[in-house]
Design an enzyme around this catalytic site. Structure first.
Site, mmCIF file in Angstrom:
data_model
loop_
_atom_site.group_PDB
_atom_site.id
_atom_site.type_symbol
_atom_site.label_atom_id
_atom_site.label_comp_id
_atom_site.label_asym_id
_atom_site.label_seq_id
_atom_site.Cartn_x
_atom_site.Cartn_y
_atom_site.Cartn_z
ATOM 1 N N CYS A 164 0.833 -1.209 0.000
ATOM 2 C CA CYS A 164 0.000 0.000 0.000
ATOM 3 C C CYS A 164 0.861 1.250 0.000
ATOM 4 C CB CYS A 164 -0.949 -0.002 1.200
ATOM 5 S SG CYS A 164 -0.125 -0.027 2.804
ATOM 6 N N GLU A 210 -2.137 1.102 -4.453
ATOM 7 C CA GLU A 210 -1.799 -0.261 -4.057
ATOM 8 C C GLU A 210 -1.064 -0.887 -5.237
ATOM 9 O OE1 GLU A 210 -3.020 -3.068 -0.699
ATOM 10 O OE2 GLU A 210 -3.402 -0.932 -1.046
#
Length: 362
Positions: free
Chosen positions: A320, A354
């Site tokens: 992330c 992401e």
């Protein structure tokens, strides 16, 4: 939580900026071109949290710009949030406006929803919750068709369930998940489904074992377990471990051993630095690990965990934070090369992204 700058007409341009940024960050590691997975343009976010701002006798949903806690942005709806959240927002507001027991010292409302249509609302208060509050909350939950959690200092009252239920179709199979209130879940359900399918394809069908660090509620664990002989998974959060164990049982997945340890602790156990009671009865040396799967927090993997990762022929890494991903790849590049790369647009209209990489030993 600051409100994203929401303009669907800018979506393609902002996504291309993210692709360019990911390419630049990973360029030193000579990856293939990233596979890009888009988000829905609106109604993609399955959870939302609002402070409540009082003006006169009325409370409004509010957000604040970064660094400014005094100038509220008052909201009647929230286009980035799921349709279910947008349907609930005015009905919940009407409910607390009509009930002094519900509105007195109410300061925050949180929504947790799923693609399957389930919903849970959390109301937070600056005062103790009493019997009048509970009666009013039970009536409101029934009217809205949701579970409801009331929070105050030292109190947590659950009406219905303290989790929502999700169902995700991945590679022809439906996986069902309990997602607890207050625990981490992927915010963008449609992109999460694409992410699971990519990870499953990148793993392939294996005849060896998988180690998973930071497994959370088993989001990736369930589908990945169908492609390997056995899985050893770790997670430190008690709530997430409890949800993961329930999810494994609910889906009939019986080849996963889940241990409540941090990645750092498991690294110590594998290096025989010290024993852990939670590993009693688990024969670590009996596993034939072929792949390490990691989905770490924004800080990425620590140095020792990166050194542990070197031992594995294959590393499947969901990140992330592309900056910490790049830092981890710098530590791994002399032993592993990137053979697949992906960008998952979990967070449209923000700079967050992401990403995923598959590494194989050189």
């Amino acid at each position: 939580m600051s409100r994203p700058s929401f303009d669907p007409s800018t979506y393609a341009a902002q996504l291309e900026e993210k692709v360019t940024r990911l390419r630049e960050l990973l360029a030193p590691f000579q990856p293939p071109a990233p596979e890009v997975f888009e988000s829905p343009r609106e109604h993609y976010r399955l959870r939302a949290e609002f402070r409540l701002w009082r003006e006169g006798e009325e409370r409004f949903y509010a957000m604040f710009a970064a660094g400014d806690k005094h100038t509220p942005i008052l909201l009647e709806d929230f286009p980035v949030a799921s349709q279910r959240i947008n349907q609930l927002m005015p009905r919940l507001k009407a409910g607390w406006q009509a009930s002094p027991a519900l509105s007195f010292k109410l300061f925050q409302a949180e929504f947790l929803t799923t693609l399957a249509g389930d919903a849970l609302v959390t109301l937070a208060y600056h005062r103790p919750l009493d019997a009048d509050w509970q009666r009013a909350a039970e009536a409101l939950a029934a009217d809205l068709g949701v579970s409801l959690v009331g929070r105050a200092r030292g109190q947590r009252i659950v009406i219905g369930r303290d989790y929502v239920e999700e169902a995700l179709d991945v590679a022809g199979r439906t996986f069902r998940y309990r997602q607890p209130e207050g625990a981490f879940t992927q915010p963008n359900g449609e992109v999460n489904r694409k992410m699971l399918a990519w990870a499953l394809d990148a793993l392939g069908q294996r005849q060896d074992d998988l180690m998973e660090l930071y497994c959370g509620n088993g989001n990736f664990t369930l589908p990945l377990a169908t492609r390997v002989r056995r899985v050893l998974a770790t997670e430190i959060s008690k709530a997430s471990v409890s949800a993961a164990l329930a999810n494994l049982a609910d889906n009939g997945v019986d080849n996963v051993t889940l241990v409540r340890l941090s990645a750092e602790e498991l690294t110590q156990a594998l290096n025989e630095v010290r024993p852990f009671r939670r590993l009693a009865g688990i024969d670590l040396k009996g596993y034939a690990f072929g792949t390490l799967f990691v989905d770490p927090p924004r800080a990425g993997m620590d140095t020792d965990t990166c050194e542990l990762a070197r031992r594995f022929p294959r590393i499947l890494y969901i990140s992330c934070n592309p900056e910490t991903l790049a830092a981890n790849l710098a530590q791994l590049q002399d032993t592993h090369r990137v053979v697949r790369c992906a960008l998952f647009d979990q967070f449209p209209y923000t700079h967050h992204m992401e990403s995923g990489v598959l590494l194989e030993r050189r």
